[in-house]
Design a protein around this motif. Structure first.
Motif, PDB file in Angstrom:
ATOM      1  N   VAL A   1      -3.536   6.903 -21.186  1.00  0.00           N
ATOM      2  CA  VAL A   1      -4.051   6.964 -19.791  1.00  0.00           C
ATOM      3  C   VAL A   1      -5.273   7.325 -19.701  1.00  0.00           C
ATOM      4  CG1 VAL A   1      -3.872   7.915 -17.526  1.00  0.00           C
ATOM      5  CG2 VAL A   1      -1.852   7.172 -18.708  1.00  0.00           C
TER       6      VAL A   1
ATOM      7  N   THR B   1      -7.508   4.427 -21.059  1.00  0.00           N
ATOM      8  CA  THR B   1      -7.805   3.475 -19.951  1.00  0.00           C
ATOM      9  C   THR B   1      -8.522   3.823 -18.888  1.00  0.00           C
ATOM     10  OG1 THR B   1      -5.575   2.813 -20.345  1.00  0.00           O
ATOM     11  CG2 THR B   1      -6.508   1.982 -18.341  1.00  0.00           C
ATOM     12  N   GLU B   2      -8.692   4.977 -18.336  1.00  0.00           N
ATOM     13  CA  GLU B   2      -9.654   5.319 -17.405  1.00  0.00           C
ATOM     14  C   GLU B   2     -11.010   5.458 -17.932  1.00  0.00           C
ATOM     15  OE1 GLU B   2      -8.167   9.124 -16.202  1.00  0.00           O
ATOM     16  OE2 GLU B   2      -6.519   8.479 -14.907  1.00  0.00           O
TER      17      GLU B   2
ATOM     18  N   THR C   1      -2.190   2.511 -15.795  1.00  0.00           N
ATOM     19  CA  THR C   1      -1.808   3.856 -15.773  1.00  0.00           C
ATOM     20  C   THR C   1      -0.738   4.068 -15.474  1.00  0.00           C
ATOM     21  OG1 THR C   1      -4.267   4.364 -15.468  1.00  0.00           O
ATOM     22  CG2 THR C   1      -2.425   6.111 -14.998  1.00  0.00           C
TER      23      THR C   1
END
Length: 372
Positions: A169, A172-173, A298
């Motif tokens: 996550v 990805t962010e 996410t």
């Protein structure tokens, strides 16, 4: 990797549970009596334990963790103890270890320790009376320790899985933020260059055209023809500069490259990305889609348990852009949008669009922004 580990663990669990009944069947086939009570009652309890195990795992993995999971663990504990007490002391106690491991996978630590304590207290019962106290204590300690080892192993595995999920996550962010910052920097640089071309080169060429026009009125042939050609070339060059400035200001953000970078190397779920090559988006619209895809990915990592996630971005008949995303996860029986989904809705409303969610049968997101 996570899914493969779950499959291996399930296969090992099923194999161990099935092997517990093998010695009983072999001894009964050879004329022995390996059970402490009626043989048929042992087989009934053994079958009930298998049924409770399968039902508990199936109900919980289907996304219905709650009362069904608690009742399933309680039934597993009761039937496992019955199998142990009705069978010969020894190998059947392995079911108690498996029950503790499954409880650790699905329940909080308090109930797990309660299950371990109850099963540990049951361990000495088949040896009563007649066994010396040290033997009873040693047997209970050994199987209590085995249960705690299995519980600790499960908790460590769950912690590592959660850490890998949070790392995915965060990655990805970070990639989404990097893509947006890179595009913002490129846009700012394009605007700076376009302003410099317009304010410096454009103004100088405009002045040159005017000077050449004045010179053309005062020049005598044949110099007048050369001045006219120079004025025509200067005007063409001015037009090229203006076209270049317009192209720099209207250049499309690289949406495909940003999204491909965002979903690259995800261990789970596997993202299938499809983007219309003819789609034209403004910078704010592209940023909205990037943040939307980030939130979808996410949520799929954290909540869905999905193996695959499909994301399609295309142009509709009215010239707008649409996003359709869905996964093969568990969905949500009681859907309450969190901060991420609420923020996604607000982003699309700010660019004049909208978004809708469908949590049934996996999780589906449909969004649209109007034409430029």
């Amino acid at each position: 990797m996570e899914n493969r580990s779950d499959v291996v663990a399930s296969v090992v669990l099923a194999g161990v549970v099935m092997l517990v009944g093998a010695p009983v069947a072999i001894l009964q086939a050879s004329g022995g009596d390996p059970t402490a009570g009626p043989w048929w009652l042992w087989w009934v309890c053994y079958a009930a334990y298998i049924a409770c195990t399968v039902a508990t795992v199936w109900v919980t993995e289907s996304g219905h963790r709650g009362r069904g999971t608690w009742l399933g663990i309680a039934a597993m504990t009761a039937t496992g103890i019955a199998v142990y007490l009705l069978g010969s002391p020894g190998w059947t106690a392995i079911l108690l270890v498996l029950t503790a491991a499954i409880a650790a996978h699905y329940l909080p630590w308090g109930p797990v320790l309660a299950v371990v304590a109850v099963q540990t207290l049951v361990i000495p019962l088949p040896s009563l009376p007649g066994a010396p106290p040290w033997e009873l204590i040693l047997g209970a300690a050994i199987y209590g320790g085995l249960q705690m080892l299995s519980v600790a192993a499960v908790w460590i595995q769950l912690r590592e899985t959660a850490m890998r999920r949070e790392l995915a996550v965060a990655n990805t962010e970070l990639r989404a933020t990097t893509a947006l910052l890179a595009e913002t920097s490129r846009t700012a640089e394009r605007l700076r260059i376009s302003r410099e071309l317009h304010d410096v080169v454009g103004h100088q060429l405009t002045a040159l055209v005017l000077e050449l026009e004045v010179a053309g009125h005062h020049a005598a042939p044949p110099a007048r023809e050369h001045v006219a050609r120079a004025r025509s070339l200067a005007k063409d060059l001015l037009g090229d500069v203006r076209s270049t400035v317009g192209g720099l200001r209207e250049q499309q953000p690289p949406l495909r490259a940003a999204l491909e970078l965002l979903v690259a190397d995800l261990p789970r779920p596997h993202v299938h990305l499809a983007i219309d090559e003819e789609l034209l988006l403004e910078e704010e619209q592209a940023a909205t889609f990037i943040r939307c895809v980030q939130e979808i990915v996410t949520n799929a990592i954290r909540h869905s348990g999905a193996e695959h996630l499909w994301i399609e971005i295309a142009r509709d008949d009215a010239g707008g852009a649409t996003l359709h995303a869905f996964d093969d996860g568990r969905g949500a029986a009681r859907f309450v949008p969190g901060h991420g989904l609420s923020g996604m809705t607000e982003r699309f409303e700010q660019v004049g669009g909208g978004v809708a969610f469908d949590p049934a049968g996996g999780f589906t997101v449909d969004a649209r922004v109007p034409a430029r």
